[in-house]
Design a protein around this motif. Structure first.
Motif, PDB file in Angstrom:
ATOM      1  N   ASN A 131      51.329  31.860  34.680  1.00 57.39           N
ATOM      2  CA  ASN A 131      51.378  30.536  35.305  1.00 57.39           C
ATOM      3  C   ASN A 131      50.012  30.080  35.819  1.00 57.39           C
ATOM      4  OD1 ASN A 131      54.124  30.361  34.827  1.00 57.39           O
ATOM      5  ND2 ASN A 131      54.699  31.119  36.847  1.00 57.39           N
ATOM      6  N   GLY A 132      49.095  31.028  36.020  1.00 53.15           N
ATOM      7  CA  GLY A 132      47.777  30.661  36.524  1.00 53.15           C
ATOM      8  C   GLY A 132      46.772  30.319  35.447  1.00 53.15           C
ATOM      9  N   VAL A 133      47.119  30.586  34.178  1.00 52.41           N
ATOM     10  CA  VAL A 133      46.204  30.346  33.064  1.00 52.41           C
ATOM     11  C   VAL A 133      46.176  28.859  32.694  1.00 52.41           C
ATOM     12  CG1 VAL A 133      45.769  30.833  30.622  1.00 52.41           C
ATOM     13  CG2 VAL A 133      46.511  32.670  32.152  1.00 52.41           C
ATOM     14  N   THR A 134      44.987  28.334  32.383  1.00 49.93           N
ATOM     15  CA  THR A 134      44.846  26.958  31.907  1.00 49.93           C
ATOM     16  C   THR A 134      44.890  26.947  30.390  1.00 49.93           C
ATOM     17  OG1 THR A 134      43.489  26.336  33.811  1.00 49.93           O
ATOM     18  CG2 THR A 134      43.352  24.929  31.865  1.00 49.93           C
ATOM     19  N   HIS A 135      45.792  26.133  29.827  1.00 49.96           N
ATOM     20  CA  HIS A 135      45.941  26.071  28.379  1.00 49.96           C
ATOM     21  C   HIS A 135      45.333  24.786  27.828  1.00 49.96           C
ATOM     22  CE1 HIS A 135      49.315  28.875  29.400  1.00 49.96           C
ATOM     23  NE2 HIS A 135      48.772  29.524  28.371  1.00 49.96           N
ATOM     24  N   ILE A 136      44.644  24.918  26.699  1.00 51.23           N
ATOM     25  CA  ILE A 136      44.071  23.777  25.996  1.00 51.23           C
ATOM     26  C   ILE A 136      44.354  23.919  24.500  1.00 51.23           C
ATOM     27  CG2 ILE A 136      42.226  23.381  27.687  1.00 51.23           C
ATOM     28  CD1 ILE A 136      40.305  24.811  25.771  1.00 51.23           C
ATOM     29  N   ILE A 168      35.785  31.903  29.750  1.00 53.09           N
ATOM     30  CA  ILE A 168      35.628  32.179  31.172  1.00 53.09           C
ATOM     31  C   ILE A 168      34.293  31.601  31.638  1.00 53.09           C
ATOM     32  CG2 ILE A 168      34.594  34.446  30.735  1.00 53.09           C
ATOM     33  CD1 ILE A 168      35.936  35.409  33.340  1.00 53.09           C
ATOM     34  N   SER A 169      34.273  31.022  32.828  1.00 55.18           N
ATOM     35  CA  SER A 169      33.053  30.426  33.367  1.00 55.18           C
ATOM     36  C   SER A 169      32.316  31.435  34.239  1.00 55.18           C
ATOM     37  CB  SER A 169      33.390  29.187  34.204  1.00 55.18           C
ATOM     38  OG  SER A 169      34.114  29.562  35.369  1.00 55.18           O
ATOM     39  N   MET A 170      31.131  31.067  34.671  1.00 61.95           N
ATOM     40  CA  MET A 170      30.335  31.956  35.515  1.00 61.95           C
ATOM     41  C   MET A 170      31.064  32.287  36.816  1.00 61.95           C
ATOM     42  SD  MET A 170      26.583  31.369  37.264  1.00 61.95           S
ATOM     43  CE  MET A 170      25.683  31.313  35.728  1.00 61.95           C
ATOM     44  N   ILE A 171      31.631  31.280  37.467  1.00 60.95           N
ATOM     45  CA  ILE A 171      32.331  31.528  38.733  1.00 60.95           C
ATOM     46  C   ILE A 171      33.583  32.366  38.491  1.00 60.95           C
ATOM     47  CG2 ILE A 171      33.608  29.349  38.594  1.00 60.95           C
ATOM     48  CD1 ILE A 171      32.389  31.148  41.798  1.00 60.95           C
ATOM     49  N   GLY A 172      34.227  32.149  37.331  1.00 56.44           N
ATOM     50  CA  GLY A 172      35.400  32.954  37.004  1.00 56.44           C
ATOM     51  C   GLY A 172      35.033  34.406  36.799  1.00 56.44           C
ATOM     52  N   PHE A 173      33.928  34.644  36.132  1.00 54.50           N
ATOM     53  CA  PHE A 173      33.435  36.002  35.912  1.00 54.50           C
ATOM     54  C   PHE A 173      33.181  36.678  37.256  1.00 54.50           C
ATOM     55  CE2 PHE A 173      30.289  39.234  35.421  1.00 54.50           C
ATOM     56  CZ  PHE A 173      30.495  39.786  34.168  1.00 54.50           C
ATOM     57  N   TYR A 174      32.551  35.959  38.159  1.00 53.82           N
ATOM     58  CA  TYR A 174      32.243  36.510  39.483  1.00 53.82           C
ATOM     59  C   TYR A 174      33.531  36.876  40.228  1.00 53.82           C
ATOM     60  CZ  TYR A 174      30.813  36.616  44.397  1.00 53.82           C
ATOM     61  OH  TYR A 174      30.633  36.980  45.703  1.00 53.82           O
ATOM     62  N   ASP A 175      34.535  35.991  40.178  1.00 51.73           N
ATOM     63  CA  ASP A 175      35.795  36.236  40.875  1.00 51.73           C
ATOM     64  C   ASP A 175      36.502  37.473  40.329  1.00 51.73           C
ATOM     65  OD1 ASP A 175      35.449  34.071  42.541  1.00 51.73           O
ATOM     66  OD2 ASP A 175      36.659  32.703  41.314  1.00 51.73           O
ATOM     67  N   ASN A 186      47.540  41.888  42.701  1.00 46.68           N
ATOM     68  CA  ASN A 186      47.755  40.446  42.797  1.00 46.68           C
ATOM     69  C   ASN A 186      46.435  39.695  42.806  1.00 46.68           C
ATOM     70  OD1 ASN A 186      48.165  37.861  44.749  1.00 46.68           O
ATOM     71  ND2 ASN A 186      50.037  38.268  43.595  1.00 46.68           N
ATOM     72  N   SER A 187      45.452  40.218  43.549  1.00 44.57           N
ATOM     73  CA  SER A 187      44.137  39.568  43.608  1.00 44.57           C
ATOM     74  C   SER A 187      43.471  39.586  42.239  1.00 44.57           C
ATOM     75  CB  SER A 187      43.247  40.281  44.635  1.00 44.57           C
ATOM     76  OG  SER A 187      43.775  40.160  45.933  1.00 44.57           O
ATOM     77  N   ALA A 188      43.581  40.720  41.530  1.00 45.51           N
ATOM     78  CA  ALA A 188      42.965  40.828  40.211  1.00 45.51           C
ATOM     79  C   ALA A 188      43.617  39.878  39.215  1.00 45.51           C
ATOM     80  CB  ALA A 188      43.062  42.267  39.708  1.00 45.51           C
ATOM     81  N   LEU A 189      44.940  39.838  39.203  1.00 46.17           N
ATOM     82  CA  LEU A 189      45.651  38.946  38.281  1.00 46.17           C
ATOM     83  C   LEU A 189      45.360  37.485  38.592  1.00 46.17           C
ATOM     84  CD1 LEU A 189      49.105  40.764  38.045  1.00 46.17           C
ATOM     85  CD2 LEU A 189      47.323  40.664  36.298  1.00 46.17           C
ATOM     86  N   THR A 190      45.293  37.151  39.884  1.00 36.67           N
ATOM     87  CA  THR A 190      44.983  35.774  40.277  1.00 36.67           C
ATOM     88  C   THR A 190      43.582  35.391  39.831  1.00 36.67           C
ATOM     89  OG1 THR A 190      46.445  35.906  42.213  1.00 36.67           O
ATOM     90  CG2 THR A 190      44.757  34.198  42.231  1.00 36.67           C
ATOM     91  N   ALA A 191      42.641  36.316  40.006  1.00 36.54           N
ATOM     92  CA  ALA A 191      41.253  36.042  39.615  1.00 36.54           C
ATOM     93  C   ALA A 191      41.132  35.858  38.108  1.00 36.54           C
ATOM     94  CB  ALA A 191      40.344  37.173  40.088  1.00 36.54           C
ATOM     95  N   GLY A 195      43.146  32.642  36.886  1.00 37.01           N
ATOM     96  CA  GLY A 195      42.519  31.413  37.351  1.00 37.01           C
ATOM     97  C   GLY A 195      41.145  31.177  36.771  1.00 37.01           C
ATOM     98  N   ALA A 196      40.601  32.190  36.082  1.00 41.33           N
ATOM     99  CA  ALA A 196      39.234  32.092  35.580  1.00 41.33           C
ATOM    100  C   ALA A 196      39.153  31.673  34.124  1.00 41.33           C
ATOM    101  CB  ALA A 196      38.528  33.444  35.738  1.00 41.33           C
ATOM    102  N   ILE A 197      40.278  31.655  33.436  1.00 44.08           N
ATOM    103  CA  ILE A 197      40.210  31.492  31.987  1.00 44.08           C
ATOM    104  C   ILE A 197      40.956  30.268  31.463  1.00 44.08           C
ATOM    105  CG2 ILE A 197      39.879  33.937  31.525  1.00 44.08           C
ATOM    106  CD1 ILE A 197      42.784  34.226  30.987  1.00 44.08           C
ATOM    107  N   GLN A 198      40.493  29.819  30.311  1.00 45.71           N
ATOM    108  CA  GLN A 198      41.166  28.824  29.494  1.00 45.71           C
ATOM    109  C   GLN A 198      41.548  29.510  28.189  1.00 45.71           C
ATOM    110  OE1 GLN A 198      38.341  25.669  28.854  1.00 45.71           O
ATOM    111  NE2 GLN A 198      39.174  24.410  30.497  1.00 45.71           N
ATOM    112  N   THR A 199      42.679  29.143  27.629  1.00 44.18           N
ATOM    113  CA  THR A 199      43.081  29.724  26.353  1.00 44.18           C
ATOM    114  C   THR A 199      44.018  28.773  25.626  1.00 44.18           C
ATOM    115  OG1 THR A 199      44.053  31.685  25.324  1.00 44.18           O
ATOM    116  CG2 THR A 199      45.050  30.927  27.353  1.00 44.18           C
TER     117      THR A 199
END
Length: 345
Positions: free
Chosen positions: A44-49, A172-179, A261-266, A269-273
């Motif tokens: 549910n946290g993944v962004t789809h395109i 994945i973006s730079m901020i997503g990688f960091y998270d 939970n923190s890892a899965l959220t990060a 929330g960091a990726i598009q697919t």
């Protein structure tokens, strides 16, 4: 007459077995609920395109799935100076150039996966734009088509370059990688020489170092000062994927509800697919990747010359297109299964 000790012993095991069965069932149910909850939370946290072009020009005969993994230099909007400092960058806005590009090939039947690096400066034909660096394809496509347009143009370019059909896309973006690096915890690396790179802000002594999220991001971003520049950076990126997959699968992550939970959220929330990616199939490869059961290589090149294009000097990676078909065939070839010889008569 009082009950004998022997008769009491015959009754007790039944109660023990009954309670053990109840406990086992409860544990199984709780485990299933826990797994389903975490999976749904992640998905549910993944962004789809719409990342995959409707029509493909690829003529690949490979069996299995090919997933294009990309990372870009995009900074968060309105980031503070403190946040930019954590990323080891400045307020220049970054960009949508995909500076990290890899193809993850997963063969049919769950065999050994292959990770193929695509140098960002590869000089290629970008459909509709002529010759250019591979990392510019996404930016060109996103100018008119947003993230979906950028993904589709990059996919087309990679397919034309390799003749591999790209089935799925993950960005994945730079901020997503960091998270993600922050959620999974420290990363250990071993360096041959000390590093002090002002471009990536990576500073570390020779030998073993334990990197936090900021240092891990700098580690995979560095290319200045490396003997083979971007080629060496790609090797670091492949190492990071393997190390973080191993980190994710440790008991300290999987059995810690808060950390998991923190890892899965990060990650989510960091990726598009694309919408069609099967996360369970991809997750099944994590164990192989974490265990080093992975083939990895870079597409064949002839050198890194400086050419003149439109009157300007441009440093590129020259792809060896003549060797590409053989390289792709050998990279994704499944091991042959020899039939046992019959004993001599």
């Amino acid at each position: 007459m009082s009950e004998s000790p022997r008769s009491r012993l015959r009754v007790r095991p039944r109660h023990v077995v009954r309670w053990v069965a109840v406990v086992v069932v409860l544990i199984l149910v709780a485990t299933i609920v826990y797994a389903v909850y975490n999976y749904q939370h992640f998905v549910n946290g993944v962004t789809h395109i719409d990342a995959i072009p409707a029509a493909s020009s690829s003529s690949s005969s490979s069996k299995g799935e090919n997933i294009l993994l990309v990372g870009d230099d995009h900074r968060p909007a309105n980031a503070s100076a403190e946040e930019l400092a954590q990323l080891g960058t400045t307020a220049d806005g970054g960009g949508t150039n995909t500076d990290s590009m890899l193809i993850l090939h997963i063969p049919d039947g769950g065999g050994k996966a292959t990770l193929i690096s695509l140098p960002r400066d590869s000089w290629v034909d970008i459909p509709g734009h002529g010759m250019g660096k591979l990392n510019a394809a996404f930016a060109y496509g996103s100018d008119s088509g947003g993230d979906a347009g950028g993904a589709q143009l990059l996919v087309k370019t990679v397919q034309n370059l390799t003749s591999l059909h790209i089935d799925h896309f993950v960005r994945i973006s730079m901020i997503g990688f960091y998270d993600v690096a922050k959620a999974l915890g420290p990363l250990k690396v071993c360096l041959v020489s000390a590093v002090n790179d002002s471009y990536s802000t990576f500073v570390a002594p020779a030998g073993v170092s334990t990197l936090n999220a900021q240092q891990a991001l700098a580690f995979v971003r560095q290319r200045h000062g490396l003997p083979n520049g971007d080629i060496d950076r790609e090797a670091r990126q492949r190492y990071f994927l393997s190390a973080e997959a191993k980190n994710f699968l440790t008991a300290s992550t999987l059995l810690n509800p808060g950390k998991l939970n923190s890892a899965l959220t990060a990650v989510s929330g960091a990726i598009q697919t694309d919408k069609g990616l099967n996360w369970l199939s991809l997750a099944a490869q994590l164990k192989n990747i974490a265990g080093g059961n992975l083939n990895s290589s870079t597409i064949p090149i002839t050198g890194t010359p400086t050419i003149y294009y439109n009157g300007s000097a441009v440093s590129i990676v020259q792809v060896d297109t003549a060797k590409m078909p053989a390289f792709v065939a050998s990279s994704i070839r499944r091991p042959s299964r020899r039939r046992p010889r019959r004993p001599a008569a």
